[in-house]
Structures are given as C-alpha cells and as structure tokens.
Design a protein around this motif. Structure first.
Motif, short mmCIF file in Angstrom:
data_model
loop_
_atom_site.label_atom_id
_atom_site.label_comp_id
_atom_site.label_asym_id
_atom_site.label_seq_id
_atom_site.Cartn_x
_atom_site.Cartn_y
_atom_site.Cartn_z
N LEU A 61 0.83 -1.21 0.00
CA LEU A 61 0.00 0.00 0.00
C LEU A 61 0.86 1.25 0.00
O LEU A 61 0.50 2.27 -0.62
CB LEU A 61 -0.92 0.01 1.22
N PHE A 62 1.99 1.20 0.69
CA PHE A 62 2.87 2.35 0.76
C PHE A 62 3.35 2.76 -0.63
O PHE A 62 3.24 3.92 -1.04
CB PHE A 62 4.07 2.03 1.67
N PHE A 63 3.86 1.80 -1.39
CA PHE A 63 4.41 2.14 -2.70
C PHE A 63 3.33 2.42 -3.74
O PHE A 63 3.49 3.30 -4.59
CB PHE A 63 5.34 1.02 -3.17
N VAL A 64 2.21 1.70 -3.65
CA VAL A 64 1.10 2.00 -4.56
C VAL A 64 0.56 3.40 -4.28
O VAL A 64 0.29 4.18 -5.21
CB VAL A 64 -0.02 0.95 -4.41
N GLY A 65 0.41 3.73 -3.00
CA GLY A 65 -0.06 5.07 -2.65
C GLY A 65 0.89 6.15 -3.11
O GLY A 65 0.47 7.21 -3.60
N LEU A 66 2.18 5.90 -2.96
CA LEU A 66 3.19 6.87 -3.41
C LEU A 66 3.09 7.08 -4.92
O LEU A 66 3.17 8.22 -5.41
CB LEU A 66 4.58 6.37 -3.04
N LEU A 67 2.87 6.01 -5.65
CA LEU A 67 2.72 6.12 -7.10
C LEU A 67 1.47 6.90 -7.46
O LEU A 67 1.51 7.77 -8.35
CB LEU A 67 2.68 4.72 -7.72
N VAL A 68 0.36 6.62 -6.78
CA VAL A 68 -0.88 7.34 -7.08
C VAL A 68 -0.71 8.83 -6.78
O VAL A 68 -1.19 9.69 -7.53
CB VAL A 68 -2.05 6.75 -6.27
N LEU A 69 -0.03 9.16 -5.70
CA LEU A 69 0.21 10.57 -5.38
C LEU A 69 0.98 11.28 -6.49
O LEU A 69 0.66 12.41 -6.85
CB LEU A 69 0.98 10.69 -4.06
N THR A 70 1.98 10.63 -7.03
CA THR A 70 2.77 11.26 -8.10
C THR A 70 1.94 11.38 -9.38
O THR A 70 2.07 12.37 -10.11
CB THR A 70 4.05 10.46 -8.39
N ILE A 71 1.08 10.39 -9.63
CA ILE A 71 0.22 10.49 -10.81
C ILE A 71 -0.74 11.67 -10.67
O ILE A 71 -0.92 12.46 -11.61
CB ILE A 71 -0.56 9.18 -11.01
N LEU A 72 -1.35 11.80 -9.49
CA LEU A 72 -2.28 12.91 -9.27
C LEU A 72 -1.56 14.24 -9.33
O LEU A 72 -2.09 15.22 -9.88
CB LEU A 72 -2.96 12.74 -7.91
N ALA A 73 -0.34 14.30 -8.79
CA ALA A 73 0.43 15.54 -8.85
C ALA A 73 0.82 15.89 -10.28
O ALA A 73 0.83 17.07 -10.66
CB ALA A 73 1.67 15.43 -7.97
N ALA A 74 1.13 14.89 -11.08
CA ALA A 74 1.46 15.14 -12.48
C ALA A 74 0.23 15.63 -13.24
O ALA A 74 0.32 16.53 -14.08
CB ALA A 74 2.02 13.87 -13.12
N ARG A 75 -0.93 15.04 -12.95
CA ARG A 75 -2.16 15.50 -13.59
C ARG A 75 -2.50 16.93 -13.20
O ARG A 75 -3.07 17.68 -14.00
CB ARG A 75 -3.32 14.57 -13.21
N ALA A 76 -2.14 17.30 -11.97
CA ALA A 76 -2.38 18.67 -11.51
C ALA A 76 -1.26 19.61 -11.95
O ALA A 76 -1.25 20.78 -11.56
CB ALA A 76 -2.50 18.70 -9.99
N ARG A 77 -0.31 19.11 -12.75
CA ARG A 77 0.82 19.89 -13.26
C ARG A 77 1.71 20.41 -12.14
O ARG A 77 2.33 21.46 -12.26
CB ARG A 77 0.34 21.04 -14.15
N ARG A 78 1.79 19.66 -11.06
CA ARG A 78 2.71 20.00 -9.98
C ARG A 78 3.99 19.18 -10.05
O ARG A 78 4.93 19.42 -9.32
CB ARG A 78 2.03 19.80 -8.62
N LEU A 79 3.97 18.16 -10.88
CA LEU A 79 5.13 17.33 -11.16
C LEU A 79 5.18 17.08 -12.66
O LEU A 79 4.14 17.08 -13.33
CB LEU A 79 5.07 15.99 -10.42
#
Length: 238
Positions: free
Chosen positions: A127-145
């Motif tokens: 869950l830790f690594f899946v959650g970390l990946l989802v956070l980066t995906i959401l941040a990329a979609r929000a143009r923060r990454l």
C-alpha cells in the motif's frame, strides 16, 4: 514546512538506496544476518521509511483538496507504518537471535499473530508504494510534477522484485522521480526567507515553476538461497 519537506524528499530515497548498498556489502562475505551489517541496513531502511512521512504529506499538499487526496495520503501513510513495523521487527529479531534459523523462528511466531501477516507483510508495505505512485500520478495530472515522475517512480518500485540487488538503483530512481518536488519545496523555502529588494516591493528570489510528480522493499522475497526471506514463513525483510 517547505525546507523540511525538501530534505525528506531527498533523504528518504537516499536512505533506501543506502539500505540496498549495505545489504550488498553484507552479502559479499556470504554471511548476512544477524549481525552488524544486517542491523545497519535495516536501520537505514527504517529511517528512510520514517522520513517518507513528511514527504508524503508534502506530496499531498500539492493536490487540490478532496477525497482522492485525503484517501491516498491516508493509505500511503498506513502502508508506511506497516513497513516501519516490519523493519523494526526484523531489527528486534536480529538482536534476539543467534543465527538465521532463530530469526526465522521469531518472525514465524510474530507473523502467526492474527492479522499481522496480512497487515505487516502481505498488504501494508505494498500500500505504501502503490499510494506513493498514485500521489505522483495525481500531482502530475495537476501539473505540480512533470509527466515522467510517475514513470520513473514506477520503474523504481518494480525493480526490486526483479532482483533485490537493484535496491540501490531503485532508491536513486525514486529520488529522481521526487526531485522536482524537492527542488520546488526548497525554492519556495528560500523565497520565504530571502530579503526583499529595495523599491521593488517583491522578493529578491526568483520563482521556480515545477514542470507540467519499502512488491515493496520489505516484501522479503530474496534472490539468493543463502539469505533469510520473509515468506510466509519465514517473514524477514531481505
């Protein structure tokens, strides 16, 4: 908070890479665990996972408020806590045991406690690594990454299941994926403390825009017959 977040985003994956390096050194003499090399490696991993807590909170702050942000951050932190318990337990087992068989026996007893195997070994760290990946995906979609951060992070996450000897590379890939967020956090902190220029009414610093952002390390699957693996049973991190 910005400067501590920047430090955590850099130090956490570096500590995981260091964990992998110490593990490789420990394996080189054919005797890895229990012992100083085992304890050093697992202490580095534990420190890295702990530092991911402020890193995850900062990544969550990059996203718009909403159930996706709250839920993903919560799941990621739950996974981080499970990983902390796993690494911490293995440190204790190594202190109490005289050899690998003793470590296996202790880990087996711990894993047989109802719910421990599922939460601490089978599901939690993932869950830790899946959650970390989802956070980066959401941040990329929000143009923060940048768009490539989730891609690099995914490669870093899937590398250890291919071979645990890739743990150092995995940590460096995770660092590369999180580097834009760390750089932006450090820049924001610098702007907040920089003196204002005379007559311009603004900050003397420059604005930096972010581009258009431990199967887990602790799943215990090993690629060598002479190592303890975390089963089940036994349930020992590599």
């Amino acid at each position: 908070m910005k400067k501590p977040a920047a430090i955590a985003l850099i130090a956490a994956p570096l500590l995981l890479a260091a964990y992998g390096l110490v593990r490789l050194v420990g394996k080189s003499d054919g005797v890895y665990g229990p012992g100083l090399d085992w304890q050093a490696a697992h202490l580095l991993a534990l420190a890295g996972v702990i530092l991911f807590v402020p890193a995850v909170l900062h990544l969550g702050s990059l996203l718009p408020r909403g159930p996706w942000r709250s839920g993903t951050v919560a799941v990621t932190l739950i996974g981080a806590v499970a990983s902390m318990v796993q690494f911490g337990a293995d440190i204790v087992f190594a202190l109490r045991a005289d050899d690998k068989a003793g470590m296996q026996a202790l880990s087996g007893e711990f894993g047989d406690i109802p719910g421990v195997d599922l939460v601490v070994y089978q599901v939690g760290p993932q869950l830790f690594f899946v959650g970390l990946l989802v956070l980066t995906i959401l941040a990329a979609r929000a143009r923060r990454l940048p768009w490539w951060s989730p891609v690099v992070l995914l490669v870093g996450i899937v590398a250890p299941p291919v071979s645990l000897d890739l743990l150092p590379l995995s940590g460096l890939l995770i660092l590369a994926a999180l580097w834009p967020a760390a750089r932006a956090a450090a820049s924001t902190a610098a702007q907040g403390t920089a003196p204002r220029g005379r007559g311009d009414g603004g900050s003397a610093g420059t604005h930096v825009a972010v581009g258009l952002r431990p199967a887990s390390f602790g799943n215990g699957v090993t690629d060598s017959d002479d190592e303890v693996y975390a089963g089940p049973p036994p349930r020992i991190t590599p």
